[in-house]
Design an enzyme around this catalytic site. Structure first.
Site, PDB file in Angstrom:
ATOM      1  N   HIS A 192     -14.438  -2.684  10.025  1.00  0.00           N
ATOM      2  CA  HIS A 192     -13.623  -2.032   8.203  1.00  0.00           C
ATOM      3  C   HIS A 192     -13.453  -3.094   7.100  1.00  0.00           C
ATOM      4  O   HIS A 192     -13.317  -3.446   6.113  1.00  0.00           O
ATOM      5  CB  HIS A 192     -12.247  -2.227   8.356  1.00  0.00           C
ATOM      6  CG  HIS A 192     -11.627  -1.180   9.883  1.00  0.00           C
ATOM      7  ND1 HIS A 192     -12.232   0.290   9.109  1.00  0.00           N
ATOM      8  CD2 HIS A 192     -11.105  -1.576  10.551  1.00  0.00           C
ATOM      9  CE1 HIS A 192     -11.608   0.993  10.703  1.00  0.00           C
ATOM     10  NE2 HIS A 192     -11.224  -0.038  11.118  1.00  0.00           N
TER      11      HIS A 192
ATOM     12  N   GLU B 118      -2.333   7.156   8.395  1.00  0.00           N
ATOM     13  CA  GLU B 118      -3.751   7.376   7.435  1.00  0.00           C
ATOM     14  C   GLU B 118      -4.794   9.023   7.810  1.00  0.00           C
ATOM     15  O   GLU B 118      -5.251   8.319   9.265  1.00  0.00           O
ATOM     16  CB  GLU B 118      -4.340   6.908   5.952  1.00  0.00           C
ATOM     17  CG  GLU B 118      -3.658   6.973   5.276  1.00  0.00           C
ATOM     18  CD  GLU B 118      -4.498   6.331   4.257  1.00  0.00           C
ATOM     19  OE1 GLU B 118      -3.675   5.901   2.837  1.00  0.00           O
ATOM     20  OE2 GLU B 118      -5.579   6.113   4.764  1.00  0.00           O
TER      21      GLU B 118
ATOM     22  N   ARG C  88      -6.888  -8.395  -7.698  1.00  0.00           N
ATOM     23  CA  ARG C  88      -7.648  -9.491  -8.110  1.00  0.00           C
ATOM     24  C   ARG C  88      -9.164  -9.416  -8.421  1.00  0.00           C
ATOM     25  O   ARG C  88      -9.354  -7.705  -9.206  1.00  0.00           O
ATOM     26  CB  ARG C  88      -7.086 -10.430  -7.009  1.00  0.00           C
ATOM     27  CG  ARG C  88      -7.638  -8.871  -5.903  1.00  0.00           C
ATOM     28  CD  ARG C  88      -7.736  -9.889  -4.846  1.00  0.00           C
ATOM     29  NE  ARG C  88      -7.131  -9.182  -3.430  1.00  0.00           N
ATOM     30  CZ  ARG C  88      -9.065  -8.773  -2.696  1.00  0.00           C
ATOM     31  NH1 ARG C  88      -9.606  -8.489  -3.824  1.00  0.00           N
ATOM     32  NH2 ARG C  88      -8.632  -7.520  -1.880  1.00  0.00           N
TER      33      ARG C  88
ATOM     34  N   LYS D 230       0.754  -0.974  -0.003  1.00  0.00           N
ATOM     35  CA  LYS D 230      -0.086  -0.044  -0.008  1.00  0.00           C
ATOM     36  C   LYS D 230       0.720   1.325  -0.069  1.00  0.00           C
ATOM     37  O   LYS D 230       0.960   2.834  -1.192  1.00  0.00           O
ATOM     38  CB  LYS D 230      -0.492  -0.282   0.866  1.00  0.00           C
ATOM     39  CG  LYS D 230      -1.966  -1.345   1.186  1.00  0.00           C
ATOM     40  CD  LYS D 230      -2.849  -1.017   2.448  1.00  0.00           C
ATOM     41  CE  LYS D 230      -4.174  -1.638   2.023  1.00  0.00           C
ATOM     42  NZ  LYS D 230      -4.286  -3.294   1.936  1.00  0.00           N
TER      43      LYS D 230
END
Length: 660
Positions: A235, A200, A295, A116
């Site tokens: 999440h 973040e 994917r 990421k």
């Protein structure tokens, strides 16, 4: 086109890939762990190979054993599905080195987007807007806390190599950062073999909107429009829909272009998803790049429903070197589709996974507008070793409003017993006023948990009546079954309550939740009555009590009767006092394991006084961490487990003494 492919996955995605292969005349090879020897994907495949014991790291993550299965089976290509090795560059490289086609993107694209942090750096260079945060390589805990302090709370800690909500924590204040970071790193390491994280800024009430992209080896890249995946818990996505509510044609085109540019930046080939976090700002929606999944996504069926395309077929054709079947201008967009994920879990217990045998499993009738992607059949075992998703239910209709109503009807037709499930929760979520209005953000479920998780509803009178009539019918059938073939007209073969000089009255006792109920069944010349009202059972699931006719399905599991009626599931216990005469109640206490799992941390000190809600034990089960909390103020007398222990469901873990 390929003649035979190996599917390096399990569950519903393996079964779904097989469906397309069967239509195209392609033979399929399954792999399985020892725990999955009798799994549905194994039964459906043309051939299957065992790749190791139950633990994923010893089976589904063993690249060497999967490559060997390809060679033994003669498979020309591997489809990785999602999860496991689907975004593992070492696996894609191993396939290439062994002359096996990888039905996915090039190794370079997986490498570029696999981290990421690296992906965000690449997007920053490409001038794709990013959420403020730290995406660097320095993983020192003190340094990461400094970065979080500078960004400003709340912050989100995310596993750099992660996905599916694993290795992710929201931190509201500085003093919680260290513990959350340690937990995140443990979960990331266990799930992905990589403990690195990024930090973040956590956006309040954001939406999660992703763009399906597709590329081929001839340089073509298209967008297949967006999916809204904002309805999430912990999440993890729960409901997905396409197109996104409130999306304008202009914003759709803008996000589609950004997603295609992101894919071009890494030379992308195959199916991929560019995920954005979207924050409403007046009439416009600001969007920020979040990650790219290299994917096929769990939620790809909603894209298939609104475009009429088979994305697995596209994957196979692209991997075979063919051009994309359609150009951007040719891709249709019609109607609205919604998908829900059916899990073996208990929403009322914090969505803890539920394991056991799927004793009763009935799905709604599939059609062009109702689709079920299932990885299980009735009688299958839900294992503690893997994700507890049972199936996906997908519907389509001409408008979003009609799709919502169709989804509610289909959910009401699902029947699951033997393991906990989230069907009632999903129905409440789909019917929620905010969801109906399209005002969905990632915090909706947590924010309105009181309405979405209201606790058990009282069992209605119709459910008790159906249970009574079902019991009476089963007893009659059992009596007939005991009739000797030599005496078919024996009066002992009848269990209709007939009496020579009167009527038989029976009392049936039931318990629904904490409530005990007694019904009176009267067998007379004028038929059967329940509490004085005429009653009858017609066919398999039609019942009549008084003037009310209703439909109910009843399944018996041990001493429990599971009644499915009017879209609800009620669990009723038959109380047979004669059968239990002399038995003593099983009374026990203690802080026990809510499911099988591994102990990863003991959060308190023996002898310490703790407040209600304090963390006591951290368990890992089904790739997720679960923290057991103190039920009240008290003292930790002793731990009855140790870090690393594998414990069973119901095992006592802590000797806990309540404060006086």
């Amino acid at each position: 086109m390929f003649n035979k492919i190996l599917i390096a996955n399990r569950g519903e995605i393996a079964c779904r890939i097989m469906r397309t292969c069967r239509r195209l005349g392609i033979a399929t090879v399954a792999i399985y762990s020892e725990a999955d020897a009798n799994a549905r994907h194994v039964r459906l495949a043309d051939a299957a190979y065992c790749v190791g014991p139950a633990a994923s790291r010893d089976s589904y993550l063993r690249i060497d054993r999967i490559i060997e299965a390809c060679k033994q089976s003669g498979a020309q290509a591997v489809h990785p599905g999602y999860g496991f090795l689907s975004e593992n560059e070492a696996f894609a490289q191993a396939c290439a080195e062994n002359g096996i086609a990888f039905i996915g993107p090039p190794v370079g694209a997986i490498r570029a987007m696999g981290s990421k942090s690296a992906a965000k750096a690449l997007m920053q260079t490409a001038k794709v807007p990013l959420v403020p945060g730290y995406h660097g390589d320095n993983q020192d805990a003190a340094f990461l806390q400094q970065q979080a302090d500078a960004i400003g709370y709340p912050v989100l800690i995310k596993a750099s190599a992660g996905g599916g909500g694993k290795g992710m924590r929201i931190v509201e204040k500085p003093e919680d950062f260290a513990a959350s970071l340690a937990s995140c790193q443990r979960e990331a390491s266990a799930s992905f073999g990589d403990a690195r994280v990024l930090i973040e800024k956590y956006l309040v009430r954001p939406r999660h909107i992703e763009i399906q992209v597709f590329g081929d080896t001839h340089g073509n890249i298209v967008s297949l429009y967006e999916r809204d995946c904002s309805a999430q818990r912990r999440h993890q996505k729960v409901v997905e829909e396409a197109p996104a509510p409130g999306m304008t044609a202009e914003r759709r085109a803008e996000m589609g272009r950004a997603a295609c540019e992101a894919a071009r930046a890494v030379g992308y080939v195959g199916a991929g998803t560019v995920e954005f976090i979207v924050e409403p700002a007046g009439a416009a929606m600001n969007f920020y790049f979040m990650e790219m999944n290299t994917r096929l996504q769990v939620e790809h069926p909603v894209t298939e429903m609104i475009t009429g395309l088979d994305l697995v077929e596209w994957q196979l054709r692209v991997a075979n070197g063919e051009k994309l079947p359609l150009t951007q201008a040719q891709i249709p967009l019609r109607g609205h589709s919604i998908e829900v994920r059916l899990y073996a879990e208990e929403p009322e217990k914090g969505f803890l996974p539920s394991i056991g045998r799927l004793a009763h499993f009935r799905a709604p009738q599939a059609s062009e507008q109702v689709r079920i992607d299932s990885g299980v059949d009735e009688g299958d075992e839900v294992s503690p070793h893997y994700d507890p998703m049972l199936a996906k239910l997908i519907v389509w209709d001409e408008t979003r409003e009609r799709a919502i109503e169709r989804m509610l009807r289909a959910l009401g037709e699902f029947e699951i017993a033997g393991v906990g499930n989230n069907i009632a929760f999903l129905a409440r979520l789909i019917g929620h006023a905010e969801f109906r209005a399209g005002r969905v953000d990632t915090g909706l479920i947590a924010r309105d948990s009181a309405a979405l998780l209201p606790g058990p509803a009282p069992v209605p009178a119709t459910a008790y009546a159906a249970a009574s009539l079902w019991c009476a019918r089963q007893e009659a059938a059992a009596a007939r079954a005991r009739t000797p073939p030599s005496d078919p007209h024996s009066p002992w073969s009848e269990a209709d309550g007939w009496r020579l000089n009167g009527a038989l009255t029976r009392r049936l006792e039931f318990r629904g939740g904490e409530t005990a109920t007694t019904l009176s069944l009267r067998y007379g010349d004028d038929g059967l009555q329940i509490d004085g009202a005429p009653a009858a059972a017609h066919g398999e699931n039609q019942y009549l009590v008084g003037a009310e006719r209703f439909t109910a399905s009843v399944a018996r599991l041990g001493e429990q009767l599971h009644v499915f009626s009017a879209g609800a599931h009620h669990v009723i216990e038959r109380i047979d006092r004669l059968a239990h005469a002399g038995e003593e109640a099983d009374v026990h206490g203690g802080l026990v394991a809510p499911m099988p799992g591994k102990i990863v941390a003991l959060a308190a000190t023996v002898g310490s006084e703790v407040e209600k809600g304090a963390a006591l034990v951290v368990m890992e089960a089904m790739k997720m961490e679960h923290t057991l909390l103190a039920p009240a103020r008290g003292r930790v007398v002793a731990y009855l487990c140790a870090v690393g222990d594998q414990v069973k469901d119901g095992v006592e873990l802590v000797d806990f003494e309540l404060a006086s």
